[in-house]
Write a protein that holds these residues in place. Structure first.
Motif, PDB file in Angstrom:
ATOM      1  N   PRO A 242       0.799  -1.236   0.000  1.00 52.69           N
ATOM      2  CA  PRO A 242       0.000   0.000   0.000  1.00 52.69           C
ATOM      3  C   PRO A 242       0.827   1.280   0.000  1.00 52.69           C
ATOM      4  O   PRO A 242       0.305   2.356  -0.280  1.00 52.69           O
ATOM      5  CB  PRO A 242      -0.837  -0.124   1.280  1.00 52.69           C
ATOM      6  CG  PRO A 242      -0.104  -1.117   2.144  1.00 52.69           C
ATOM      7  CD  PRO A 242       0.543  -2.064   1.190  1.00 52.69           C
ATOM      8  N   ARG A 243       2.094   1.189   0.300  1.00 56.15           N
ATOM      9  CA  ARG A 243       2.960   2.370   0.306  1.00 56.15           C
ATOM     10  C   ARG A 243       3.567   2.667  -1.065  1.00 56.15           C
ATOM     11  O   ARG A 243       4.225   3.681  -1.243  1.00 56.15           O
ATOM     12  CB  ARG A 243       4.091   2.176   1.321  1.00 56.15           C
ATOM     13  CG  ARG A 243       3.637   1.999   2.758  1.00 56.15           C
ATOM     14  CD  ARG A 243       4.760   1.472   3.641  1.00 56.15           C
ATOM     15  NE  ARG A 243       5.117   0.108   3.278  1.00 56.15           N
ATOM     16  CZ  ARG A 243       6.087  -0.595   3.868  1.00 56.15           C
ATOM     17  NH1 ARG A 243       6.796  -0.051   4.840  1.00 56.15           N
ATOM     18  NH2 ARG A 243       6.350  -1.830   3.475  1.00 56.15           N
ATOM     19  N   VAL A 244       3.334   1.761  -2.015  1.00 56.33           N
ATOM     20  CA  VAL A 244       4.033   1.806  -3.297  1.00 56.33           C
ATOM     21  C   VAL A 244       3.086   2.172  -4.432  1.00 56.33           C
ATOM     22  O   VAL A 244       1.995   1.630  -4.547  1.00 56.33           O
ATOM     23  CB  VAL A 244       4.692   0.426  -3.568  1.00 56.33           C
ATOM     24  CG1 VAL A 244       5.230   0.337  -4.978  1.00 56.33           C
ATOM     25  CG2 VAL A 244       5.801   0.172  -2.555  1.00 56.33           C
ATOM     26  N   VAL A 290       8.619   3.236  -6.951  1.00 62.14           N
ATOM     27  CA  VAL A 290       8.081   4.594  -6.808  1.00 62.14           C
ATOM     28  C   VAL A 290       7.133   4.588  -5.615  1.00 62.14           C
ATOM     29  O   VAL A 290       6.135   3.862  -5.600  1.00 62.14           O
ATOM     30  CB  VAL A 290       7.325   5.052  -8.077  1.00 62.14           C
ATOM     31  CG1 VAL A 290       6.834   6.483  -7.902  1.00 62.14           C
ATOM     32  CG2 VAL A 290       8.221   4.923  -9.308  1.00 62.14           C
ATOM     33  N   LEU A 291       7.473   5.386  -4.601  1.00 65.27           N
ATOM     34  CA  LEU A 291       6.665   5.438  -3.387  1.00 65.27           C
ATOM     35  C   LEU A 291       5.595   6.515  -3.492  1.00 65.27           C
ATOM     36  O   LEU A 291       5.734   7.488  -4.243  1.00 65.27           O
ATOM     37  CB  LEU A 291       7.559   5.719  -2.177  1.00 65.27           C
ATOM     38  CG  LEU A 291       8.685   4.711  -1.895  1.00 65.27           C
ATOM     39  CD1 LEU A 291       9.507   5.168  -0.703  1.00 65.27           C
ATOM     40  CD2 LEU A 291       8.122   3.320  -1.645  1.00 65.27           C
ATOM     41  N   LYS A 292       4.544   6.343  -2.739  1.00 63.49           N
ATOM     42  CA  LYS A 292       3.528   7.385  -2.649  1.00 63.49           C
ATOM     43  C   LYS A 292       4.140   8.612  -1.968  1.00 63.49           C
ATOM     44  O   LYS A 292       4.988   8.475  -1.080  1.00 63.49           O
ATOM     45  CB  LYS A 292       2.322   6.875  -1.863  1.00 63.49           C
ATOM     46  CG  LYS A 292       1.547   5.791  -2.605  1.00 63.49           C
ATOM     47  CD  LYS A 292       0.356   5.290  -1.813  1.00 63.49           C
ATOM     48  CE  LYS A 292      -0.419   4.235  -2.613  1.00 63.49           C
ATOM     49  NZ  LYS A 292      -1.549   3.675  -1.845  1.00 63.49           N
ATOM     50  N   PRO A 293       3.743   9.810  -2.401  1.00 59.70           N
ATOM     51  CA  PRO A 293       4.370  11.032  -1.872  1.00 59.70           C
ATOM     52  C   PRO A 293       4.364  11.124  -0.355  1.00 59.70           C
ATOM     53  O   PRO A 293       5.362  11.509   0.257  1.00 59.70           O
ATOM     54  CB  PRO A 293       3.546  12.152  -2.511  1.00 59.70           C
ATOM     55  CG  PRO A 293       2.978  11.545  -3.756  1.00 59.70           C
ATOM     56  CD  PRO A 293       2.742  10.109  -3.438  1.00 59.70           C
ATOM     57  N   GLU A 294       3.248  10.749   0.246  1.00 63.31           N
ATOM     58  CA  GLU A 294       3.173  10.871   1.705  1.00 63.31           C
ATOM     59  C   GLU A 294       4.125   9.913   2.407  1.00 63.31           C
ATOM     60  O   GLU A 294       4.611  10.185   3.516  1.00 63.31           O
ATOM     61  CB  GLU A 294       1.735  10.627   2.196  1.00 63.31           C
ATOM     62  CG  GLU A 294       1.149   9.249   1.898  1.00 63.31           C
ATOM     63  CD  GLU A 294       0.456   9.156   0.545  1.00 63.31           C
ATOM     64  OE1 GLU A 294      -0.375   8.246   0.368  1.00 63.31           O
ATOM     65  OE2 GLU A 294       0.745  10.003  -0.328  1.00 63.31           O
ATOM     66  N   LEU A 297       7.602  11.483   2.239  1.00 58.73           N
ATOM     67  CA  LEU A 297       7.723  12.578   3.200  1.00 58.73           C
ATOM     68  C   LEU A 297       7.991  12.075   4.608  1.00 58.73           C
ATOM     69  O   LEU A 297       8.543  12.794   5.440  1.00 58.73           O
ATOM     70  CB  LEU A 297       6.453  13.437   3.176  1.00 58.73           C
ATOM     71  CG  LEU A 297       6.259  14.299   1.911  1.00 58.73           C
ATOM     72  CD1 LEU A 297       4.880  14.948   1.924  1.00 58.73           C
ATOM     73  CD2 LEU A 297       7.351  15.357   1.803  1.00 58.73           C
ATOM     74  N   GLU A 298       7.603  10.847   4.877  1.00 62.10           N
ATOM     75  CA  GLU A 298       7.856  10.247   6.198  1.00 62.10           C
ATOM     76  C   GLU A 298       9.278   9.707   6.322  1.00 62.10           C
ATOM     77  O   GLU A 298       9.654   9.181   7.371  1.00 62.10           O
ATOM     78  CB  GLU A 298       6.857   9.112   6.447  1.00 62.10           C
ATOM     79  CG  GLU A 298       5.410   9.597   6.625  1.00 62.10           C
ATOM     80  CD  GLU A 298       4.420   8.449   6.670  1.00 62.10           C
ATOM     81  OE1 GLU A 298       4.863   7.272   6.559  1.00 62.10           O
ATOM     82  OE2 GLU A 298       3.211   8.715   6.819  1.00 62.10           O
TER      83      GLU A 298
END
Length: 317
Positions: A242-244, A290-294, A297-298
Motif C-alpha cells: 500500500p505504500r508503493v 516509486v513510493l507514494k508522496p506521503e 515525506l515520512e
C-alpha cells in the motif's frame, strides 16, 4: 583461446577485484557487486556524497578492464549533440560530415548525471537501452562492450533534474560506496601513490574481447533452477504494497536474475543459489520502486521497502 570454463571466469574476475582493492580503501562487497553488474552487461548508478571516490573508482574500472574510457561532465547547459555527436558542414568537401560524440566509447562515465536536462537524458536512454544512437535520422551502433557508470550526489538538489523512472530502470544496480573503512590506510596509500590519481599505476587485467567472452559464458552456462526463479518472482509482491505506487518491473526481476548469475560465477559456481539473489536484491530493485508522496515525506525509501521484503520472503531450501 581454448574453451572457457567457470574456473577461467572466476579467476579473471577475482584478479580484477583484487587489483582494484589495491587502490580502493572500502568494502570489497561494493566492488564485487559493481563487477557482477558489468560482466552481465549492466549499467551502474553510483549514488553518494562528494569526495567518496566515485569518479576515481570509475576510471580505475575502465583501466583494469582494458576499455576505451570517456568521461562526460553533465551540466544544465549540455545538449544531446554534446553527447552523441552531430553532422557538421564541411565547406571544403561540400557535404556534411558525421562527428561522433564522447558516448562512442566502451566505458562511459556520466558524472553528476542528474544535472543534465530531460532532452539529454533521452539521448542517453537510447544509448543505454538499445546500444545505439540516432544522429539526425541516422542510427549508429555503439561499440561493444558498452557500459555506462553514472554518478550522482543524493544531497545536492539545486540545479538538478531527477532521473525519470524509465532511465533509472535501465541501471542494473544503484549502489553507494560509503566512507572508507580505514581512513588512516587511505592516507598512507595516498603517500605511496605519489599522486592524487594512481590510475596510470593500475594494471590492465582484461580486454573488451575477454569481457564479451565472460559475458557469453555466463549467459549460456550459469543455471537457474525453478525454485530460484520463483524466489526472484516473489519480489513482485512489492507491487501490491500500500505504500508503493509502482513496484519492480519485469525488467527489474530479469536484472536481479542476471546479476545473481554473475555473483554465482564470481563465487566459482555454474548454478545460482538463493543467497546469490538475496545478496544483491536491494541494489537491483530499490531504485525501481516509486513510493507514494506521503510515504516519501515520512522518510521511507525504496531501500527500506526492499529490505523488509528480503527479510520476510521465505528463502527456498
Amino acid at each position: 583461446m581454448s574453451k572457457v570454463g567457470i574456473d577461467y571466469v572466476t579467476e579473471k574476475v577475482r584478479t580484477v577485484i583484487n587489483e582494484l582493492m589495491r587502490y580502493f580503501v572500502g568494502d570489497e562487497e561494493v566492488i564485487i557487486k559493481i563487477m557482477a553488474s558489468i560482466i552481465v552487461n549492466g549499467h551502474v548508478l553510483i549514488e553518494d556524497v562528494p569526495g567518496i571516490g566515485k569518479t576515481f573508482l570509475s576510471k580505475m574500472l575502465a583501466r583494469v578492464l582494458g576499455l576505451k574510457f570517456s568521461r562526460i561532465q553533465f551540466t544544465p547547459d549540455l545538449l544531446p549533440s554534446d553527447i552523441i555527436g552531430t553532422k557538421a558542414w564541411r565547406p571544403d568537401k561540400g557535404d556534411f560530415e558525421l562527428v561522433l560524440g564522447p558516448i562512442f566509447a566502451n566505458f562511459v562515465l556520466a558524472d553528476e548525471v542528474n544535472r543534465a536536462p530531460p532532452k539529454v537524458q533521452s539521448a542517453l536512454l537510447e544509448a543505454m537501452q538499445e546500444g545505439q544512437v540516432t544522429i539526425e535520422g541516422e542510427t549508429i551502433k555503439l561499440p561493444q562492450p558498452f557500459i555506462v557508470v553514472a554518478t550522482q550526489n543524493p544531497i545536492e538538489l539545486e540545479g538538478t533534474y531527477p532521473l525519470p523512472e524509465a532511465q533509472l530502470d535501465r541501471f542494473m544496480i544503484r549502489i553507494r560506496l560509503g566512507y572508507p573503512r580505514d581512513e588512516i590506510e587511505l592516507l598512507k596509500r595516498r603517500i605511496s601513490w605519489r599522486s592524487n590519481d594512481p590510475t596510470p599505476q593500475v594494471r590492465t587485467i582484461l580486454s573488451g574481447d575477454e569481457l564479451l567472452i565472460i559475458r557469453d559464458f555466463i549467459e549460456n552456462n550459469i543455471m537457474v533452477s525453478d525454485d530460484v526463479m520463483k524466489y526472484i518472482v516473489s519480489f513482485n509482491a512489492i507491487r501490491k504494497d500500500p505504500r508503493v505506487l509502482a513496484g519492480p518491473s519485469p525488467r527489474g526481476l530479469m536484472a536481479l536474475m542476471s546479476i545473481g548469475r554473475a555473483i554465482a560465477a564470481i563465487e566459482g559456481r555454474d548454478y545460482v543459489i538463493p543467497d546469490d539473489i538475496k545478496r544483491v536484491t536491494i541494489e537491483a530493485l530499490s531504485h525501481r520502486i516509486v513510493l507514494k508522496p506521503e510515504v516519501s515525506l515520512e522518510g521511507v525509501s525504496g531501500e527500506d521497502i526492499v529490505r523488509e521484503y528480503v527479510e520476510k520472503i521465505p528463502v527456498p531450501k
